[in-house]
Design an enzyme around this catalytic site. Structure first.
Site, PDB file in Angstrom:
ATOM      1  N   LYS A 107      -3.953   6.411   6.053  1.00 13.65           N
ATOM      2  CA  LYS A 107      -4.151   7.676   5.348  1.00 13.65           C
ATOM      3  C   LYS A 107      -5.119   8.620   6.064  1.00 13.65           C
ATOM      4  O   LYS A 107      -5.234   9.785   5.697  1.00 13.65           O
ATOM      5  CB  LYS A 107      -4.629   7.408   3.926  1.00 13.65           C
TER       6      LYS A 107
HETATM    7  C1  LIG Z   1      -1.420   4.004   0.548  1.00 12.96           C
HETATM    8  C2  LIG Z   1      -1.047   2.743   1.192  1.00 12.96           C
HETATM    9  C3  LIG Z   1       0.292   2.295   1.236  1.00 12.96           C
HETATM   10  C4  LIG Z   1       1.417   3.028   0.528  1.00 12.96           C
HETATM   11  O1  LIG Z   1       1.745   4.244   1.133  1.00 12.96           O
HETATM   12  P1  LIG Z   1       2.665   5.308   0.361  1.00 12.96           P
HETATM   13  O2  LIG Z   1       2.768   6.460   1.271  1.00 12.96           O
HETATM   14  O3  LIG Z   1       1.959   5.622  -0.925  1.00 12.96           O
HETATM   15  O4  LIG Z   1       3.989   4.633   0.116  1.00 12.96           O
HETATM   16  C5  LIG Z   1       0.588   1.140   1.935  1.00 12.96           C
HETATM   17  N1  LIG Z   1      -0.396   0.429   2.532  1.00 12.96           N
HETATM   18  C6  LIG Z   1      -1.691   0.810   2.506  1.00 12.96           C
HETATM   19  C7  LIG Z   1      -2.700  -0.036   3.173  1.00 12.96           C
HETATM   20  C8  LIG Z   1      -2.060   1.979   1.851  1.00 12.96           C
HETATM   21  O5  LIG Z   1      -3.351   2.338   1.808  1.00 12.96           O
END
Ligand SMILES: *Cc1c(COP(=O)(O)O)cnc(C)c1O
Length: 427
Positions: A107
């Protein structure tokens, strides 16, 4: 570029307005009016371009003339400051590591890109905006880090007391400056409920924006990963299949945008834990959201994935087209642990529980010899240290950026009701 609301009851929006408001006035998600493929020549020669050049080429049509090219290049350079290596697991599959950023979660890319866009748009606005976000773990850290020191923007993060890991809590609560952590006496759903109520509250909603993947500036830059992976794997001359551990389905949805832009991707797999709303939809043909259930891959504990509606739009809301390009499978915690063990046994690779769910997606899909499967490793194993060390005979070395943060002092304000949140936001 204009954006329309997927509820179709709001006027079209500029990129700028969509980034600042997050969601349309009719509560629909914004979606780009047009997606024009990149020149095939560019994609066929992708190895000639740097990551920064590729990211610019991929995103420029979505920004249009609302940010000057030179500024957009600068934003990309500030966002893409680390590598995205692919580690081979066996001869037809690899792990695309998205966790080499400052908070070791994928993210980081979306959070930084969004912060820089918002800073640019807010430059001449005397009023400050507040980014309000609820987190069950990783989002908060990435957003806090991405927005740290951003001029004209305050960040308020709500997290459930005692429900996030030590590392995650330190990442949220030790930065200071324009970042405030509110420690909520409750669970994640309580935090999310407070945030929703705040957005509906006429007195405070005007100066608020959201920083989850419903925001186009957080969602769209995630398509970069798929371009970078294609660049690395092109010389294999195989058809690429991506398996994406999915919660709110923002990451995989951005991958499908990359495919629409002309990137040759054979198939997408959305791998989930037992929160199986989408896998069930593909079987039953009926979308039924459910309350979320806790799992060891907790960043994907989502019962009503917000971006799935964008995926349907990308496939023209046609169930058959969707099914021929996209599969979705759900896995239990036991299967996830078994997968972590199997990956470690075959290649000594340490996968975190989310990456392991992605790996399971490839296994279930069943790769052909003409295909190469990539699972997205969305978090560093250290972020899920307890589970990793319980499951595998390993000690995970604590990376430098985590060690530093662990010595800092936690600062958080405790709240237990929406009223207290509102008082804080209006003070
Ligand atoms: C947020 C997150 C996800 C999921 O991602 P999305 O875009 O919401 O599907 C998967 N793995 C980790 C480690 C995350 O922080």
């Amino acid at each position: 570029m204009k954006y329309y609301s997927l509820h179709h009851k709001s006027p079209k929006s500029s990129f700028k307005n969509a980034v600042i408001s997050g969601i349309a006035p009719d509560r629909g998600l914004y979606f780009p009016e047009k997606i024009s493929p990149i020149a095939t020549d560019y994609i066929e020669n992708i190895e000639k371009y740097s990551h920064h050049e590729i990211a610019f080429e991929a995103i420029k049509q979505f920004v249009g003339d609302e940010i000057p090219d030179e500024k957009l290049k600068e934003i990309i350079a500030e966002t893409i400051t680390f590598d995205f290596p692919i580690i081979t697991i066996d001869k037809n599959c690899g792990s695309l590591e998205l966790f080499h950023g400052p908070t070791m979660a994928f993210k980081d890319v979306g959070a930084k890109f969004m912060a820089k866009c918002l800073e640019y748009f807010n430059e001449n606005n005397p009023e400050e905006v507040t980014v309000l976000v609820a987190t069950s773990g990783d989002t908060g850290g990435a957003v806090a880090n991405g927005f740290l020191g951003t001029k004209g923007v305050n960040v308020v993060i709500l997290y459930p007391s005692g429900k996030v890991s030590d590392i995650q809590e330190k990442q949220l609560t030790t930065l200071g400056q324009n970042i405030t952590a509110l420690e909520v006496d409750g669970v994640f759903d309580d935090c999310q409920e407070m945030v929703k109520t705040a957005f509906l509250d006429a007195e405070i909603t005007k100066k608020l924006t959201s920083a989850n993947s419903i925001n186009i500036a957080r969602w769209l830059p995630q398509m970069f990963y798929y371009f970078f992976a294609y660049k690395s794997l092109k010389q294999l001359n195989k058809e690429l299949v991506f398996s994406v551990p999915s919660g709110n389905f923002g990451n995989i949805c951005a991958g499908i945008v990359a495919q629409k832009l002309g990137l040759p991707i054979k198939h997408f797999i959305a791998a989930t834990n037992i929160n199986d709303t989408v896998p069930n939809y593909l079987i039953e043909g009926k979308y039924v959201s459910k309350p979320s259930k806790p799992t060891i891959s907790n960043a994907m504990d989502v019962g009503n994935p917000s971006n799935f509606i964008r995926i349907q739009e990308l496939f023209d809301n046609n169930f058959e087209t969707l099914k021929s390009n996209f599969s979705s499978y759900s896995f239990t915690d036991d299967e996830t642990r078994e997968a972590m063990k199997k990956i470690y046994a075959t290649s000594q690779y340490i996968a975190d529980p989310h990456g392991a769910v992605g790996y399971l997606g490839l296994q279930k899909y069943g790769l052909k010899t003409t295909e190469f499967g990539v699972f997205l490793e969305t978090a560093h194993p250290v972020k899920f240290l307890d589970i990793v060390e319980e499951t595998l005979p390993v000690k995970v070395a604590i990376p430098e950026q985590i060690q530093q943060i662990m010595t800092k002092e936690k600062v958080a304000k405790k709240i237990s009701s929406f009223q207290e949140l509102k008082e804080f936001l209006t003070a």
